[in-house]
Design an enzyme around this catalytic site. Structure first.
Site: not given
Ligand code: DL6
Length: 821
Positions: A364, A555-556, A561, A663, A667
């Site tokens: 992952h 998100k985290r 990110k 993911t 969504k």
């Protein structure tokens, strides 16, 4: 292709009403007049659970009678969220229960808020596991999820004066109505101790592990209801307890206090989820957690196998496939070897054959800090026999390597499970690849990078073993349940099969230019925004205008990110508005939800900076009609379910090559948000599906990132060249956002300049800002925007987790479905 087209079952509201009231009286010992929402929630859960358990019993019987091959999904994390709405939808009982409760004067929406999130995971990896077990049950596939029954899930986040504070999560303080304890399936797990070498029959060397302690694994089952309510699989989570045997020994010797100490130590194993996303702490307790749940699960699987096949191991790999969700459960490989070689007295080669036909591994992440390595000395202390087995696996594997690359020590040391050095380390990634028959990445680009950059020699050694399965999400939770207005509109246009055949959403494309449909679609988006605006007001006190663009990054929190890229752009807009009050932009609300790992200082600094900038902007009357920034505390599954249906824009802005898949991107697009994103992870596949006109792609590609780094990236080049960027970064060093505390936000600037900007935020800034300008002007054209939003929803069929599971079934697991009547 396994497809569930079954219509949800029906039960009338009278029956449900009677059952709820019965549970209120007989299970909870209260009545309609006294019950508060919490009691109504529990009574309703109990009524629903009756249906669930009936399905569970039938499923288990069908699987037993058919002696089915099953997949066992080993995962240290399952981020389940709330279960009531999901179970009601999957059983087809949502509307009827709503009606039944209405008749009792109770609101289903209100009582659903009583349910704590089951947050036994950090982020993407854990939520993926939850989506996968939903799909497995929906597709009538025999499957068991195995994990840890953490007493405390991911911490609850509070924001105090802008900073993240962590509070313990207690998801089952007053009991969890969905779980069932199974004392009949308790397992005993050895730890520590030493290994004795003995000589058995015909000179066979026999190893015996004398453990230093034994802990008890108590299974808790969470039923997993498939859509249509037929198959109900199980998520089995292990809780650690002190073993009776050890307790009594110490107790009898008069050591009551010591016996209690044993209790505490044993119970610590499943006490708390490690809150680190993408990094591993190398802590002894973490390795024990991993071994504990793998050992319990393997014993459980073997017990079930033996019930049908006795001591004949020949069919084991035909009946059992174990999917390792990242390397966290990789210790299951040497554990199965230990069981086969030491306990079943099998020869090494036969045991290895079974092992390597049983395990498959999903990678992952490519982030080096997340690739697990354990000090060999820690292994030696906790799992001495496993270390010996790992050495033996490695020894035999390196002999194979030598045949392909004779005398090449560099390749050997790269592929070895053991990293040599002062402190020898066990590389769990290499162990996972060597011990599995299939290895997959989670999006096309990620899987390509796994092959090219992470494990190229393994790919050469075993062509075809490394493959891709692009992630997916369950449309039952992430559209049907969380966005009822849109679901109803979709039903009215294309029928009700789409939750199990998501490709059918394509039918909506026919209406993308239909003015009436566009209006209905955008009105739903608006209504969802009105609802979210009310939640935002209640949670933060900030008022936002539902007519503004809702721009969401959830998100985290992690540098890769790039929430700080988003923040720099917000600061740019703020400056532009201050310098030119007539600056043309559509009013925008930037929404954030993110938890930072408690020890990740810069991530926490970024949260602090977002909150401080938000305070300033939201209270600045010069700009706050056009710009608002909101950080919603305690981001979790149930909050995502409220934010996603209300999003216009989805921020997917990781540095190319860093986000394995993502993911949340799926969504948000499924619910009609337009993505602004880099060519990273599943964004690339989303762009392929929705088309270039319906997504805002910006930034460096993977190849460009590599080239820039190879040529020596200097963030100062961008700082000095781009005046706006320089002004923004310098702003962070003043006390403008933190009055009286100059420099309170300076760590951000330093990480981006002196820190070398490892995630190329400055390099991508200009392109990101341009993409936002294009997006803003597209929003001005309301019909054009509606068309784009509709086409996003219409073209997301590929990203159902049912498709991911079908890919696993076809390419890796070779499973057959088993109908439950
Ligand atoms: O595959 C699920 C999810 C991906 O969508 C994310 O892109 C990826 O970052 C995440 N990986 C992890 C890694 N944890 N560890 N180890 O959470 O997996």
């Amino acid at each position: 292709r396994a497809k569930n087209t079954a219509q949800p079952q029906s039960l009338d509201s009278k029956t449900i009403k009677a059952s709820i009231v019965q549970h209120l009286h007989c299970t909870l010992g209260t009545d309609e007049n006294k019950a508060n929402n919490h009691a109504w929630w529990k009574a309703t859960c109990a009524a629903v659970q009756e249906q669930v358990l009936e399905g569970l019993r039938k499923t288990q019987r069908a699987h037993y009678l058919n002696d089915t091959r099953a997949v066992h999904y080993f995962s240290a994390e399952f981020l389940m969220g709330r279960l009531m709405s999901n179970n009601l939808h999957n059983l087809g009982l949502f509307e009827t229960t709503d009606q039944a409760l209405k008749e009792l004067g109770v609101s289903l929406t209100d009582i659903m808020e009583e349910e704590p999130d089951m947050a036994l995971g950090n982020g993407g990896l854990g939520r993926l596991a939850a989506c996968f077990i939903d799909s497995l049950a929906t597709m009538d596939l025999p499957a068991v999820g195995y994990g840890l029954h953490y007493e405390h899930g991911l911490f609850r986040q509070e924001i105090k004066s802008g900073a993240q504070i962590e509070r313990p999560d207690s998801w089952r303080d007053y009991g969890n109505p969905w779980e069932i304890c199974r004392p009949e399936s308790i397992q005993e797990i050895p730890l520590y101790g030493y290994v004795e070498t003995k000589y058995g029959d015909k000179g066979r060397i026999q190893k015996e592990w004398h453990p230093g302690t034994i802990v008890k694994g108590v299974p808790w089952d969470i039923p997993v209801v498939g859509y249509g309510g037929k198959t109900v699989n199980v998520l089995r989570l292990w809780e650690s307890q002190a073993s009776d045997y050890f307790n009594w020994d110490v107790f009898n010797a008069g050591g009551y206090v010591d016996a209690q100490k044993e209790n505490v130590q044993a119970e610590t194993i499943s006490k708390v989820l490690y809150p680190n996303d993408e990094t591993e702490a190398g802590k002894e307790l973490r390795l024990i957690q991993q071994y504990f749940f793998c050992a319990c699960s393997l014993k459980d699987i073997i017990r079930r196998y033996k019930r049908a096949h006795g001591d004949n191991w020949e069919r084991f790999a035909d009946q059992v496939v174990i999917q390792l969700n990242d390397t966290h459960p990789a210790i299951a490989i040497p554990e199965l070897m230990r069981i086969l070689v030491d306990r079943a007295e099998m020869d090494w080669d036969s045991a290895w054959e079974i092992c390597t036909q049983t395990f498959a591994y999903t990678n992952h992440t490519l982030l080096p800090e997340a690739l697990e390595k354990w000090p060999a000395r820690m292994f030696e202390k906790i799992l001495p026999r496993h270390l010996e087995i790992i050495y033996e696996i490695n020894h035999r594997f390196l002999d194979e390597v030598d045949k392909v690359w004779p005398n090449d020590n560099a390749i050997k040391s790269k592929l070895s499970i053991i990293e040599e050095g002062n402190d020898k380390m066990v590389r769990m990634g290499n162990l996972s690849v060597i011990g599995s028959f299939a290895v997959n990445g989670v999006a096309e680009i990620h899987s390509r990078l796994v092959k090219q950059n992470l494990f190229p020699e393994f790919d050469q050694l075993w062509p075809g073993k490394l493959t891709n399965v692009t992630n997916g999400i369950t449309p039952r939770r992430w559209l049907k349940a969380c966005n009822p207005r849109l679901s109803e509109l979709i039903d009215s246009k294309i029928g009700q099969d789409w939750p199990v055949q998501l490709d059918k959403l394509q039918g909506l494309a026919d209406f993308a230019d239909d003015a009436k449909f566009q209006k209905a679609f955008m009105q739903i988006k608006h209504q969802n925004k009105v609802d979210l605006a009310a939640d935002i007001k209640a949670l933060t006190g900030v008022e936002v205008d539902p007519n503004a663009i809702f721009d969401v990054q959830i998100k985290r929190l992690h540098e890769y990110k790039r929430q700080h890229l988003n923040l720099l752009h917000i600061l740019a807009l703020y400056r532009r508005l201050l310098e030119n009050p007539g600056y043309a932009m559509t009013p925008r609300v930037f929404l954030f939800g993110a938890k930072a790992a408690p020890g990740y200082k810069l991530a926490k600094d970024i949260i602090y900076a977002i909150n401080k900038v938000a305070d300033k902007i939201n209270n600045d009357p010069r700009v706050n009609q056009k710009l608002k920034v909101v950080f919603l505390p305690n981001y979790r599954v149930s909050l995502a379910e409220k934010m996603i249906p209300a999003a216009d824009v989805s921020e997917q802005i990781s540095t190319a090559g860093k986000e394995a898949s993502g993911t949340g991107n799926m969504k948000l697009a499924l619910n009609g948000a337009l993505t602004i994103g880099t060519l990273d992870g599943a964004n690339i596949e989303i762009a392929e599906e929705v088309g270039d006109d319906n997504i805002y792609i910006f930034g460096l590609t993977v190849e460009e990132v590599q080239a820039l780094k190879a040529n020596g990236y200097n963030p100062y080049d961008y700082y000095y060249e781009n005046k706006e960027l320089k002004a923004i970064l310098d702003w962070l060093e003043t006390d403008y956002f933190t009055p009286g505390k100059p420099g309170a936000l300076a760590s951000l600037k330093h990480s981006l300049l002196d820190g070398g900007d490892p995630y190329l935020v400055l390099a991508d800034f200009a392109s990101y800002s341009d993409a936002h300008k294009a997006l803003d002007s597209a929003y001005q054209d309301s019909k054009g925007w509606a068309r784009k939003a509709i086409l996003n929803t219409a073209r997301m069929g590929k990203f159902t987790s049912d498709r991911s599971i079908q890919d696993y079934v076809d390419r890796i697991w070779k499973l057959s479905s088993c109908k439950v009547e």
